[in-house]
Every structure is written in C-alpha cells, then in structure tokens.
Design an enzyme around this catalytic site. Structure first.
Site, PDB file in Angstrom:
ATOM      1  N   HIS A  82     -43.424  23.348  43.780  1.00  0.00           N
ATOM      2  CA  HIS A  82     -44.763  24.120  43.773  1.00  0.00           C
ATOM      3  C   HIS A  82     -45.591  23.494  42.366  1.00  0.00           C
ATOM      4  O   HIS A  82     -44.966  23.428  41.388  1.00  0.00           O
ATOM      5  CB  HIS A  82     -44.837  25.397  43.507  1.00  0.00           C
ATOM      6  CG  HIS A  82     -45.920  26.305  43.473  1.00  0.00           C
ATOM      7  ND1 HIS A  82     -46.756  26.632  44.548  1.00  0.00           N
ATOM      8  CD2 HIS A  82     -46.788  26.750  42.439  1.00  0.00           C
ATOM      9  CE1 HIS A  82     -47.705  27.291  44.311  1.00  0.00           C
ATOM     10  NE2 HIS A  82     -47.658  27.308  42.842  1.00  0.00           N
ATOM     11  N   ARG A 168     -58.011  40.157  41.328  1.00  0.00           N
ATOM     12  CA  ARG A 168     -57.930  39.772  39.878  1.00  0.00           C
ATOM     13  C   ARG A 168     -58.920  38.825  39.710  1.00  0.00           C
ATOM     14  O   ARG A 168     -59.485  38.686  38.654  1.00  0.00           O
ATOM     15  CB  ARG A 168     -56.504  38.969  39.658  1.00  0.00           C
ATOM     16  CG  ARG A 168     -55.348  39.885  39.628  1.00  0.00           C
ATOM     17  CD  ARG A 168     -53.963  39.224  39.640  1.00  0.00           C
ATOM     18  NE  ARG A 168     -53.963  38.078  38.894  1.00  0.00           N
ATOM     19  CZ  ARG A 168     -52.998  36.978  38.831  1.00  0.00           C
ATOM     20  NH1 ARG A 168     -52.499  36.702  39.962  1.00  0.00           N
ATOM     21  NH2 ARG A 168     -53.018  35.966  38.080  1.00  0.00           N
ATOM     22  N   SER A 183     -47.090  36.070  40.926  1.00  0.00           N
ATOM     23  CA  SER A 183     -47.933  35.516  42.100  1.00  0.00           C
ATOM     24  C   SER A 183     -47.244  34.252  42.458  1.00  0.00           C
ATOM     25  O   SER A 183     -47.157  34.155  43.854  1.00  0.00           O
ATOM     26  CB  SER A 183     -49.240  35.312  41.428  1.00  0.00           C
ATOM     27  OG  SER A 183     -50.193  34.711  42.590  1.00  0.00           O
ATOM     28  N   LYS A 187     -44.658  33.939  46.368  1.00  0.00           N
ATOM     29  CA  LYS A 187     -44.953  33.122  47.551  1.00  0.00           C
ATOM     30  C   LYS A 187     -43.544  32.417  47.758  1.00  0.00           C
ATOM     31  O   LYS A 187     -43.149  32.032  48.819  1.00  0.00           O
ATOM     32  CB  LYS A 187     -46.108  32.502  47.348  1.00  0.00           C
ATOM     33  CG  LYS A 187     -47.226  33.552  47.611  1.00  0.00           C
ATOM     34  CD  LYS A 187     -48.697  32.780  47.296  1.00  0.00           C
ATOM     35  CE  LYS A 187     -48.746  32.486  45.688  1.00  0.00           C
ATOM     36  NZ  LYS A 187     -50.221  32.337  45.276  1.00  0.00           N
TER      37      LYS A 187
END
Ligand code: URA
Length: 433
Positions: A82, A168, A183, A187
C-alpha cells in the site's frame, strides 16, 4: 453506550476500552450515532491521540464493519502493498510482477483516482480491453495461475472507514496519526493479506510533510500490524517531486513497462526494488533483504518480471501487444510545451501542483463520477537537479481538450528554478520493521 461520556473521556485524554471503540464504530456504521457526536470524538482523538492498543482496536473494529476478502484459495503467503499516495506513483505495476516472478502471489484490490493523485485502476484501464472487474473465482484463479491479479475494490470493504473518512475530510480531522494509521490498516486487514508492505511518502506532495512525521505514521502502522498478527514493514520514501517523469494514465503504464525492461527512471526502479524485496522476504522467498534485492534486480534486468506483466495483462483481457509496443497505448492529439522563463537548475517540482495540472488536462477526476481521459497527462522533461536554459521546455502537456491554459499556469508555478544545483535526494529515507 453513552456517547457524550465517551467524548468527555477522550477529551480528558483517557484511553477508550475495546468495547467502547467497538460500540462507537458499530453504532456509527449503522447510522445510530449522529455525525455531530462522531465529529466531536474525532476532534478529541486529534488533540489527545490514542495509544497503540486503542489504535489496534479501532483498526479491527473498522476492518470488521463490512466484508472481509477471503484469499484462502490462493496458494502461499499473501503479501499486499500500500502507498499512502503520491503523484506519478506507478510502483505497483513494477512491484507486483517482480514479487510474482519470485513466486509470491499478489492478489491486489485497488481504487480509482480522485483529486491530484491518480488511481491504479484508471491507469490499468488505459490498456485497451483490460478488465478490472473479474468474478471472484477468476480473480483467485488468475493469482494461482499467473502469480498476480489486480481488480477494483468490490463489496463492502471497511464501510466504517469510508463513512468516517468522508466526515474527517469536512471536519478538519484527517491529519491525526492514529486515525490515518487505522484507516489505512483497516482496509488492508479487510483485503485478506497475511503480510503488508507500506510505502509511506514524505515531502511536499505527501500527507506527511517531514520524515519525522512519516516515521511516526510508519511506526503506528507497523505496531497495528504486529498486534493484529500481520507482519508489516514500512518504507519511507521521498515525495518532494513526482515519481518518475510521466504523470497520467497511459503515460504511467508506459513508464512502468520501461522500468520492467530495465530502462526506467532511477527513482521508480529503486523504490520498486526496495518494496518488492521486503515483500519477497515476508512471503518467504528469500532469507534476507540483501539476497532478495540482488535476485530481484537480476529479474528486472532479465525481463522475467516483464514476462509476468505481459501474462497478467493478457489474463485480464488486455491487449498484450501494448506491452511490447507501448506506443499502441492511447495517445493525446495535442502535445504542448511549458517553457522555462529563466535559466538555472530545477530546485524543486511541487508534486501536488503537477497532479492538479494532470487532472485539469483530463487525466484525473474532480468529482467521484467524472470520467478520465486515459491519454491525457504530463511528461516532465526536467527534474530536480537538472539544468535548463531560458525558453527551453520544462515539461510537455498531453491533451485532447481545451483546458491547457489552467494546466500550464499550474505547471509554471510547480517548478522552482535556482542558480545552484541542489544536493541529490535519497529516494528511500528510512525503513520501519
Ligand atoms: N489514506 C487513507 O486511506 N486514510 C487516511 O486517513 C489517509 C490516507
């Protein structure tokens, strides 16, 4: 659960229990807790923070708020990657085939672009015929057969994060390390990976402007991985200027293919090899980073990773001829230079401004339901540290539209030209294991 008491508790700086965090996430996802109470709690978290245990509990609660992807049909250790987001970031197209060539399966779900950063799925869809939606069985089968598959996010992955992120965004509560870390990791956990390698960007074009902030975020995410049983490594890489020279969809696929041929820019090759080496070690293909790096560098040079990429494109319906002849990828009708007003050395290129220029040319979306022009984009002819004479082109805009004036203004402002050659930057600043 008394939401007012929860807000007061965090406002006093006290840690929330697992049950309190779970109750908040479940209640907010169902719509039982209103936005104003959730906003107040988020703001209290921004000021008071969360400890490692609370951050891990928040991550798990968000990962469990929707579907979890089941990758058990994929053979071997599943390692995901990521990036915290950058401009010109085509690293996944180099990393995934490299890791797959080393025998580690890559089953990746990616998103579309919004705002100044591009999306992996939009970039892949610039390859004619390429399908980013596959039935689940075919997705898993392709990973087993060809070593890798990349599809768009489907299902209801971490809906709590989706809802909280939107809140947010409009309440000034994005830039909190426990909130960003939970966050991102929620995922990844919901996507089914066994191990995770994170590319944490730092610099003017990134969320984390300094290497010290990026390190704190990296440490928070690695700690979450550890407490949730996912071996996690974070690499902190420079995002003070766009990655490589190409920004746009087809442009970035072309540059990734050049890198897989061993002809790509040094920053893309260096960051890709570092991330791929960590992934291959976590997946068990090599005993250590040094051995992985040496072997993967050889695989990049020999074209083994390019062969995996070609098979992957074909398996997802794409025209594999584009891999051998990248000029077949979509090309814009007009190519317009942006020229230097004065002579000197490029001292910096504002990545966010370049991303916004590419979006103005049609390569990205202002709103979620906008379409993208796969041929539009920017080629940076000069990068930081390179010399330019007055009147010489700094970059080229590729466009099919009539929006080049706005993009040209952004690109002129994006470049800083100075009298002295700046010191070269490191591509990789730090690693957190
Ligand atoms: N990316 C995410 O997925 N979440 C954040 O909070 C910030 C960046």
């Amino acid at each position: 659960m008394n939401m007012v008491e929860l807000i007061r508790k965090k406002r006093r700086g006290e840690p929330l229990t697992k049950e309190e965090i779970g109750g908040f996430i479940a209640g907010y996802t169902r719509g039982d807790i209103p936005d104003y109470q959730a906003s107040a709690l988020l703001m209290a978290i921004c000021f008071r923070g969360m400890d490692a245990r609370e951050t891990a509990d928040l991550t798990l609660a968000m990962a469990d708020s929707g579907d979890r992807i089941d990758l058990s049909a994929v053979r071997g250790v599943k390692v995901d990657k990521h990036s915290t987001g950058g401009v010109g970031d085509k690293i996944s197209f180099v990393v995934a085939p490299l890791v797959a060539a080393a025998g580690i399966p890559v089953a990746k779900m990616s998103g579309r672009g919004l705002g100044h950063t591009g999306g992996t799925i939009d970039k892949l869809e610039s390859i004619p015929g390429f399908r980013t939606e596959l039935p689940n069985e075919q997705f898993l089968d392709n990973v087993n057969r060809y070593g890798m598959a990349i599809v768009g996010q489907t299902g209801n992955l971490a809906p709590a994060d989706k809802k909280l992120y939107a809140l947010r965004d409009v309440t000034g509560t994005v830039d909190s390390i426990p909130l960003i870390a939970s966050s991102v990791m929620s995922k990844k956990i919901a996507s089914g990976a066994d191990c995770i390698v994170l590319d944490v960007k730092t610099g003017s074009g990134a969320f984390m402007k300094t290497a010290a902030e990026a390190r704190l975020l990296a440490e928070a995410m690695v700690a979450i991985g550890k407490s949730l049983g996912r071996r996690t490594v974070a690499v902190i890489s420079d995002m003070n200027e766009p990655l490589g020279r190409e920004i746009g969809n087809a442009n970035e696929i072309r540059e990734a293919i050049a890198t897989l041929r061993g002809e790509g820019p040094a920053d893309i090759a260096a960051i890709s090899l570092a991330l791929a080496s960590h992934m291959a070690v976590l997946g068990g293909a090599f005993p250590d980073y040094g051995a992985a790096h040496e072997r993967l560098a050889a695989m990049l040079a020999s074209g083994e990773a390019l062969a995996v990429f070609r098979r992957f494109v074909l398996a997802q319906g794409g025209d594999a001829a584009c891999v051998d002849r990248p000029e077949l990828l979509p090309q814009a009708k007009r190519h317009i230079d942006v020229r230097a007003a004065a002579a000197g050395y490029v001292a910096g290129i504002d990545a966010e401004a370049v991303g916004l220029a590419a979006m103005a040319l049609g390569a990205g979306r202002r709103r979620k339901d906008d379409s993208v022009d796969h041929a539009a984009g920017v080629t940076l002819l000069r990068k930081t540290g390179e010399r330019v004479e007055a009147g010489e082109p700094l970059c080229v805009m590729h466009t099919n539209g009539d929006n080049a004036d706005e993009a040209a203004r952004l690109l002129e402002r994006a470049y800083t030209i100075g009298a002295d050659r700046p010191a070269p930057r490191e591509y990789i600043l730090d690693t957190v294991r």
